[in-house]
Motif scaffolding. Structure first.
Motif, PDB file in Angstrom:
ATOM      1  N   SER A   7      -0.074   9.438  -1.958  1.00  0.00           N
ATOM      2  CA  SER A   7      -1.154   9.885  -2.847  1.00  0.00           C
ATOM      3  C   SER A   7      -2.504   9.330  -2.417  1.00  0.00           C
ATOM      4  CB  SER A   7      -0.863   9.462  -4.291  1.00  0.00           C
ATOM      5  OG  SER A   7       0.209  10.186  -4.838  1.00  0.00           O
ATOM      6  N   ILE A   8      -2.530   8.035  -2.054  1.00  0.00           N
ATOM      7  CA  ILE A   8      -3.790   7.387  -1.690  1.00  0.00           C
ATOM      8  C   ILE A   8      -4.414   8.053  -0.461  1.00  0.00           C
ATOM      9  CG2 ILE A   8      -4.798   5.234  -0.801  1.00  0.00           C
ATOM     10  CD1 ILE A   8      -2.716   3.760  -2.598  1.00  0.00           C
ATOM     11  N   GLY A  13      -8.069  11.265  -2.441  1.00  0.00           N
ATOM     12  CA  GLY A  13      -7.279  10.235  -3.092  1.00  0.00           C
ATOM     13  C   GLY A  13      -8.039   8.942  -3.343  1.00  0.00           C
ATOM     14  N   LEU A  14      -8.982   8.604  -2.450  1.00  0.00           N
ATOM     15  CA  LEU A  14      -9.737   7.358  -2.600  1.00  0.00           C
ATOM     16  C   LEU A  14     -10.616   7.375  -3.852  1.00  0.00           C
ATOM     17  CD1 LEU A  14     -10.786   6.497   1.072  1.00  0.00           C
ATOM     18  CD2 LEU A  14      -9.046   5.383  -0.351  1.00  0.00           C
ATOM     19  N   GLU A  15     -11.121   8.576  -4.203  1.00  0.00           N
ATOM     20  CA  GLU A  15     -11.915   8.694  -5.434  1.00  0.00           C
ATOM     21  C   GLU A  15     -11.045   8.389  -6.649  1.00  0.00           C
ATOM     22  OE1 GLU A  15     -15.218   9.172  -5.862  1.00  0.00           O
ATOM     23  OE2 GLU A  15     -15.237   8.861  -3.698  1.00  0.00           O
ATOM     24  N   GLY A  16      -9.815   8.858  -6.609  1.00  0.00           N
ATOM     25  CA  GLY A  16      -8.876   8.578  -7.687  1.00  0.00           C
ATOM     26  C   GLY A  16      -8.548   7.096  -7.768  1.00  0.00           C
ATOM     27  N   LEU A  17      -8.491   6.451  -6.610  1.00  0.00           N
ATOM     28  CA  LEU A  17      -8.219   5.010  -6.553  1.00  0.00           C
ATOM     29  C   LEU A  17      -9.364   4.225  -7.200  1.00  0.00           C
ATOM     30  CD1 LEU A  17      -5.864   3.357  -5.402  1.00  0.00           C
ATOM     31  CD2 LEU A  17      -7.230   2.975  -3.343  1.00  0.00           C
ATOM     32  N   LYS A  18     -10.600   4.651  -6.921  1.00  0.00           N
ATOM     33  CA  LYS A  18     -11.762   4.008  -7.537  1.00  0.00           C
ATOM     34  C   LYS A  18     -11.738   4.204  -9.053  1.00  0.00           C
ATOM     35  CE  LYS A  18     -14.792   4.598  -3.519  1.00  0.00           C
ATOM     36  NZ  LYS A  18     -15.993   5.318  -3.008  1.00  0.00           N
ATOM     37  N   TYR A  20      -9.242   4.592 -10.915  1.00  0.00           N
ATOM     38  CA  TYR A  20      -8.132   3.813 -11.492  1.00  0.00           C
ATOM     39  C   TYR A  20      -8.429   2.319 -11.536  1.00  0.00           C
ATOM     40  CZ  TYR A  20      -3.299   1.992 -11.831  1.00  0.00           C
ATOM     41  OH  TYR A  20      -2.144   1.332 -12.200  1.00  0.00           O
ATOM     42  N   PRO A  99      -4.823   8.988  -7.823  1.00  0.00           N
ATOM     43  CA  PRO A  99      -5.329   9.606  -6.596  1.00  0.00           C
ATOM     44  C   PRO A  99      -4.913  11.077  -6.468  1.00  0.00           C
ATOM     45  CG  PRO A  99      -4.469   7.431  -6.124  1.00  0.00           C
ATOM     46  CD  PRO A  99      -4.084   7.749  -7.542  1.00  0.00           C
ATOM     47  N   ALA A 103      -7.149  14.474  -5.908  1.00  0.00           N
ATOM     48  CA  ALA A 103      -6.843  15.271  -4.716  1.00  0.00           C
ATOM     49  C   ALA A 103      -6.608  16.741  -5.070  1.00  0.00           C
ATOM     50  CB  ALA A 103      -5.619  14.700  -4.000  1.00  0.00           C
TER      51      ALA A 103
END
Length: 223
Positions: A7-8, A13-18, A20, A99, A103
């Motif tokens: 997922s990352i 995916g990195l935007e989702g990581l931020k 989170y 992420p 995505a």
């Protein structure tokens, strides 16, 4: 862990990581209707309710399980294991889902059903997705059964201690009650839901009512 890594590294995916992992004061204000203090309080209460639920301390399930531990097991050690493993699973689930939301342009605020919205997209986009998807939902089924067993064992033990019922009698009577009382929630997306919204007001359906009773009352008060 495999799904989290997948997922990352998805595009976006990195935007989702931020989203989170990075704190956002504006989001906390929105939760508190513009007030940072109220929003922070609501976030803390929500986190506590989640902890009470996921660690099975809110309605005494963990105490029931603890009574079955052998003398060779240390309560402190078991408590640490449960907390560490539970936190790891919850954190990793977030690494999988958020992420993937960014995505595949899915609203991350959809709630509990998010796992059924995001993960099929993840499985479709990864190599061997059908195998990973089958394993994931199989394991999630086991997790659901373990939760039911946790709550049900609590009820069975209480009935046996209070009224001296046999194990079979307690399982039979409480099993029938469980099935009957679960029907409103199971049928929550049907006409039952519409009728409940008319009584409680817009945005307040059967699931909301049951979640309010359990998450905001029984769990914290019980704990």
């Amino acid at each position: 862990v495999v799904l989290a890594c997948n997922s990352i590294f998805l595009k976006g995916g990195l935007e989702g990581l931020k989203f989170y992992l990075l704190p956002n004061l504006e989001s906390i204000k929105n939760v508190g209707d513009g007030s940072l203090l109220k929003g922070f309080f609501d976030v803390i209460v929500g986190a506590m309710n989640q902890a009470f639920f996921t660690l099975s301390v809110g309605i005494g399930s963990m105490a029931i399980f603890g009574s079955y531990l052998g003398k060779e097991r240390a309560l402190m050690g078991e408590a640490v294991n449960v907390c560490v493993l539970d936190t790891f699973v919850a954190f990793t689930s977030g690494l999988i889902i958020f992420p993937a939301c960014f995505a595949f342009n899915i609203n991350p605020g959809e709630g509990p059903g998010l796992v059924f919205v995001t993960l099929p997209n993840v499985f479709n986009a990864m190599a061997g997705g059908r195998i990973w998807g089958t394993l994931f939902f199989l394991f999630m089924t086991f997790a659901a059964f373990s939760t039911v067993i946790a709550v049900f064992q609590n009820i069975i033990a209480c009935a046996r201690d209070l009224w001296g019922w046999s194990l079979k009698k307690s399982i039979l009577i409480n099993g029938v009650l469980l099935l009957v009382l679960s029907l409103p929630c199971i049928l929550g997306m049907t006409d039952w839901n519409t009728a409940c919204v008319k009584i409680l007001g817009e945005g307040h359906d059967i699931q909301w009512l049951e979640d309010f009773i359990v998450s905001y009352n029984l769990l914290p008060i019980g704990a």
